[in-house]
Motif scaffolding. Structure first.
Motif, PDB file in Angstrom:
ATOM      1  N   SER A 161      -6.096   1.600  -3.647  1.00 17.91           N
ATOM      2  CA  SER A 161      -5.831   2.787  -2.836  1.00 17.91           C
ATOM      3  C   SER A 161      -4.819   3.673  -3.547  1.00 17.91           C
ATOM      4  O   SER A 161      -4.050   3.224  -4.398  1.00 17.91           O
ATOM      5  N   TRP A 162      -4.830   4.954  -3.168  1.00 15.24           N
ATOM      6  CA  TRP A 162      -3.927   5.951  -3.755  1.00 15.24           C
ATOM      7  C   TRP A 162      -2.971   6.441  -2.686  1.00 15.24           C
ATOM      8  O   TRP A 162      -3.410   6.890  -1.615  1.00 15.24           O
ATOM      9  N   PRO A 163      -1.660   6.356  -2.914  1.00 19.61           N
ATOM     10  CA  PRO A 163      -0.696   6.761  -1.879  1.00 19.61           C
ATOM     11  C   PRO A 163      -0.799   8.229  -1.488  1.00 19.61           C
ATOM     12  O   PRO A 163      -0.432   8.606  -0.385  1.00 19.61           O
ATOM     13  N   GLY A 164      -1.292   9.097  -2.401  1.00 17.54           N
ATOM     14  CA  GLY A 164      -1.382  10.522  -2.109  1.00 17.54           C
ATOM     15  C   GLY A 164      -0.865  11.332  -3.269  1.00 17.54           C
ATOM     16  O   GLY A 164      -0.326  10.799  -4.236  1.00 17.54           O
ATOM     17  N   PRO A 165      -1.034  12.682  -3.218  1.00 21.10           N
ATOM     18  CA  PRO A 165      -0.617  13.542  -4.329  1.00 21.10           C
ATOM     19  C   PRO A 165       0.838  13.321  -4.730  1.00 21.10           C
ATOM     20  O   PRO A 165       1.731  13.336  -3.898  1.00 21.10           O
ATOM     21  N   TYR A 166       1.031  13.096  -6.021  1.00 23.90           N
ATOM     22  CA  TYR A 166       2.369  12.985  -6.613  1.00 23.90           C
ATOM     23  C   TYR A 166       3.198  11.840  -6.031  1.00 23.90           C
ATOM     24  O   TYR A 166       4.419  11.879  -6.039  1.00 23.90           O
ATOM     25  N   LYS A 167       2.517  10.811  -5.501  1.00 27.47           N
ATOM     26  CA  LYS A 167       3.239   9.676  -4.917  1.00 27.47           C
ATOM     27  C   LYS A 167       3.005   8.380  -5.679  1.00 27.47           C
ATOM     28  O   LYS A 167       3.524   7.353  -5.284  1.00 27.47           O
ATOM     29  N   GLY A 168       2.209   8.409  -6.722  1.00 29.78           N
ATOM     30  CA  GLY A 168       2.041   7.198  -7.497  1.00 29.78           C
ATOM     31  C   GLY A 168       0.601   6.917  -7.854  1.00 29.78           C
ATOM     32  O   GLY A 168      -0.317   7.603  -7.399  1.00 29.78           O
ATOM     33  N   PRO A 169       0.374   5.887  -8.649  1.00 32.73           N
ATOM     34  CA  PRO A 169      -0.963   5.549  -9.129  1.00 32.73           C
ATOM     35  C   PRO A 169      -1.755   4.724  -8.114  1.00 32.73           C
ATOM     36  O   PRO A 169      -1.249   4.328  -7.071  1.00 32.73           O
ATOM     37  N   CYS A 170      -3.020   4.479  -8.463  1.00 33.36           N
ATOM     38  CA  CYS A 170      -3.850   3.587  -7.646  1.00 33.36           C
ATOM     39  C   CYS A 170      -3.275   2.174  -7.713  1.00 33.36           C
ATOM     40  O   CYS A 170      -2.999   1.658  -8.789  1.00 33.36           O
ATOM     41  N   THR A 171      -3.092   1.579  -6.556  1.00 33.01           N
ATOM     42  CA  THR A 171      -2.558   0.216  -6.503  1.00 33.01           C
ATOM     43  C   THR A 171      -3.485  -0.651  -5.661  1.00 33.01           C
ATOM     44  O   THR A 171      -4.190  -0.163  -4.779  1.00 33.01           O
ATOM     45  N   HIS A 172      -3.470  -1.935  -5.949  1.00 29.75           N
ATOM     46  CA  HIS A 172      -4.305  -2.860  -5.201  1.00 29.75           C
ATOM     47  C   HIS A 172      -3.818  -2.931  -3.758  1.00 29.75           C
ATOM     48  O   HIS A 172      -2.620  -2.862  -3.486  1.00 29.75           O
ATOM     49  N   VAL A 173      -4.768  -3.050  -2.829  1.00 24.53           N
ATOM     50  CA  VAL A 173      -4.399  -3.055  -1.406  1.00 24.53           C
ATOM     51  C   VAL A 173      -3.540  -4.258  -1.057  1.00 24.53           C
ATOM     52  O   VAL A 173      -2.877  -4.266  -0.005  1.00 24.53           O
ATOM     53  N   CYS A 174      -3.520  -5.269  -1.895  1.00 26.79           N
ATOM     54  CA  CYS A 174      -2.660  -6.441  -1.664  1.00 26.79           C
ATOM     55  C   CYS A 174      -1.319  -6.337  -2.384  1.00 26.79           C
ATOM     56  O   CYS A 174      -0.572  -7.316  -2.462  1.00 26.79           O
ATOM     57  N   ASP A 175      -1.034  -5.169  -2.934  1.00 27.97           N
ATOM     58  CA  ASP A 175       0.228  -4.965  -3.642  1.00 27.97           C
ATOM     59  C   ASP A 175       0.986  -3.810  -2.993  1.00 27.97           C
ATOM     60  O   ASP A 175       0.549  -2.651  -3.070  1.00 27.97           O
ATOM     61  N   PRO A 176       2.109  -4.094  -2.294  1.00 25.69           N
ATOM     62  CA  PRO A 176       2.754  -5.408  -2.159  1.00 25.69           C
ATOM     63  C   PRO A 176       2.016  -6.311  -1.175  1.00 25.69           C
ATOM     64  O   PRO A 176       1.205  -5.834  -0.368  1.00 25.69           O
ATOM     65  N   ASN A 177       2.315  -7.581  -1.263  1.00 26.00           N
ATOM     66  CA  ASN A 177       1.639  -8.587  -0.451  1.00 26.00           C
ATOM     67  C   ASN A 177       1.958  -8.378   1.037  1.00 26.00           C
ATOM     68  O   ASN A 177       3.114  -8.466   1.442  1.00 26.00           O
ATOM     69  N   PRO A 178       0.952  -8.107   1.866  1.00 20.76           N
ATOM     70  CA  PRO A 178       1.222  -7.868   3.296  1.00 20.76           C
ATOM     71  C   PRO A 178       1.354  -9.164   4.094  1.00 20.76           C
ATOM     72  O   PRO A 178       1.654  -9.110   5.299  1.00 20.76           O
ATOM     73  N   CYS A 179       1.115 -10.305   3.469  1.00 21.14           N
ATOM     74  CA  CYS A 179       1.133 -11.581   4.193  1.00 21.14           C
ATOM     75  C   CYS A 179       2.572 -12.076   4.375  1.00 21.14           C
ATOM     76  O   CYS A 179       3.361 -12.095   3.423  1.00 21.14           O
ATOM     77  N   VAL A 180       2.902 -12.492   5.610  1.00 20.58           N
ATOM     78  CA  VAL A 180       4.252 -12.952   5.932  1.00 20.58           C
ATOM     79  C   VAL A 180       4.481 -14.377   5.453  1.00 20.58           C
ATOM     80  O   VAL A 180       5.548 -14.706   4.920  1.00 20.58           O
ATOM     81  N   ASP A 181       3.491 -15.241   5.607  1.00 17.87           N
ATOM     82  CA  ASP A 181       3.611 -16.652   5.227  1.00 17.87           C
ATOM     83  C   ASP A 181       3.720 -16.760   3.705  1.00 17.87           C
ATOM     84  O   ASP A 181       2.843 -16.305   2.976  1.00 17.87           O
ATOM     85  N   LYS A 182       4.807 -17.347   3.218  1.00 18.82           N
ATOM     86  CA  LYS A 182       5.016 -17.449   1.779  1.00 18.82           C
ATOM     87  C   LYS A 182       3.985 -18.338   1.098  1.00 18.82           C
ATOM     88  O   LYS A 182       3.806 -18.265  -0.126  1.00 18.82           O
ATOM     89  N   ASN A 183       3.325 -19.191   1.860  1.00 21.04           N
ATOM     90  CA  ASN A 183       2.315 -20.081   1.281  1.00 21.04           C
ATOM     91  C   ASN A 183       0.903 -19.521   1.431  1.00 21.04           C
ATOM     92  O   ASN A 183      -0.072 -20.238   1.229  1.00 21.04           O
ATOM     93  N   SER A 184       0.816 -18.249   1.796  1.00 20.72           N
ATOM     94  CA  SER A 184      -0.480 -17.595   1.912  1.00 20.72           C
ATOM     95  C   SER A 184      -0.611 -16.527   0.840  1.00 20.72           C
ATOM     96  O   SER A 184       0.363 -16.152   0.190  1.00 20.72           O
ATOM     97  N   GLN A 185      -1.820 -16.027   0.657  1.00 24.17           N
ATOM     98  CA  GLN A 185      -2.073 -14.978  -0.316  1.00 24.17           C
ATOM     99  C   GLN A 185      -3.050 -13.965   0.277  1.00 24.17           C
ATOM    100  O   GLN A 185      -3.859 -14.292   1.145  1.00 24.17           O
ATOM    101  N   CYS A 186      -2.928 -12.729  -0.213  1.00 29.23           N
ATOM    102  CA  CYS A 186      -3.773 -11.649   0.282  1.00 29.23           C
ATOM    103  C   CYS A 186      -5.085 -11.633  -0.500  1.00 29.23           C
ATOM    104  O   CYS A 186      -5.099 -11.693  -1.727  1.00 29.23           O
ATOM    105  N   VAL A 187      -6.191 -11.543   0.230  1.00 28.46           N
ATOM    106  CA  VAL A 187      -7.515 -11.446  -0.385  1.00 28.46           C
ATOM    107  C   VAL A 187      -8.296 -10.348   0.335  1.00 28.46           C
ATOM    108  O   VAL A 187      -7.981  -9.991   1.486  1.00 28.46           O
ATOM    109  N   VAL A 188      -9.286  -9.801  -0.362  1.00 25.89           N
ATOM    110  CA  VAL A 188     -10.136  -8.766   0.223  1.00 25.89           C
ATOM    111  C   VAL A 188     -11.555  -9.309   0.297  1.00 25.89           C
ATOM    112  O   VAL A 188     -12.132  -9.681  -0.723  1.00 25.89           O
TER     113      VAL A 188
END
Length: 274
Positions: A161-188
């Motif tokens: 995804s792209w944050p918007g004009p002049y706000k940064g590059p395309c980043t993976h939707v799991c970056d940063p990790n939205p998962c609260v559990d430290k033993n879990s991982q984000c997947v699409v």
């Protein structure tokens, strides 16, 4: 009085003086009503072999009403885009400044030899990155809109995804990790963002799996199993050696399998009977 632009064009005089400018095809202006003996007689011009003053408009001076090269050409008032290459311009007297005028470019432009050139944010650098980030993760479009607005758009690859004009590059939707559990991982999965337990963990919340209690043997023959966070390790017991994930053997190359232990017990019983 009539002036000549390499030839007589009396019909353009009112236009020229009204804007203190000149047609884009004209580079030199000569006088028909002044005489000169040398260049200094023309002030900022050149005295021709016909003893008339010639003004080079690119030097920043036009003919004044006396036929001398003293009239500052205000390039910022020109109506021709090829003469005024910028919308925000400051005119200078050539005798007082190193240059006839200065272009003040927009934030999306670069001043290239006093011409405002659009910055193409979609051109990648040597690392393969542009304003949208990694060139392989998006499609970048360089766009110029009306009302002095400039944008570039980034169409990110799947799962980015792209944050918007002049706000940064395309980043993976799991970056940063939205998962609260430290033993879990984000997947699409099917365009859905999910939090799943990491390998070696299960449940909710994610808890460590004791692989050593698994019915399936994790370690090699005669090896022992030790549980570790999210994984396990195998080791050969004291007196045995080898690859604990394959087989542990003693110094004679014998492994302590269940069959070996039965054979050893039988042999000991037989010796005792004797």
């Amino acid at each position: 009085m009539c002036l000549s632009y390499n030839f007589v064009i009396c019909g353009l005089i009112s236009f020229t003086f009204a804007n203190n400018c000149y047609p884009p095809s004209v580079n030199e202006v000569t006088s028909t009503n002044s005489t000169c003996q040398n260049d200094s007689d023309c002030v900022h011009g050149v005295c021709t072999i016909d003893n008339v003053c010639l003004c080079r408009l690119e030097d920043g001076y036009n003919l004044d009403e006396n036929g001398l090269c003293t009239l500052n050409v205000n390039e910022c008032n020109c109506l021709h885009q090829d003469i005024i290459p910028c919308s925000n311009c400051t005119d200078y007297d050539p005798s007082e400044n190193n240059g006839n005028y200065m272009c003040h470019c927009e934030y999306w432009e670069t001043n290239n030899n006093n011409q405002c050139v659009d910055n193409d944010e979609c051109i990648a650098d040597s690392s393969g990155n542009n304003f949208c980030g990694d060139e392989s993760l998006h499609t970048c479009t360089n766009e110029i809109f009306a009302l002095n607005k400039k944008f570039y758009s980034c169409e990110c690859a799947d799962d980015y995804s792209w944050p918007g004009p002049y706000k940064g590059p395309c980043t993976h939707v799991c970056d940063p990790n939205p998962c609260v559990d430290k033993n879990s991982q984000c997947v699409v999965e099917n365009s859905n963002i999910l939090c799943k337990c990491k390998s070696g963990y299960s449940g909710d919340p994610c808890a460590d799996i004791n692989e050593c209690n698994d019915s399936e043997e994790k370690c090699g023959v005669s090896a022992n199993c030790t549980n570790t966070p999210g994984s396990y390790s195998c080791f050969c017991p004291s007196g045995l050696e080898g690859d604990p994930y394959e087989e542990c053997k003693d110094s004679n190359g014998i492994s302590l399998t269940s069959n070996s232990l039965v054979l050893l017990a039988t042999l000991v019983s037989f010796m005792c009977f004797l």
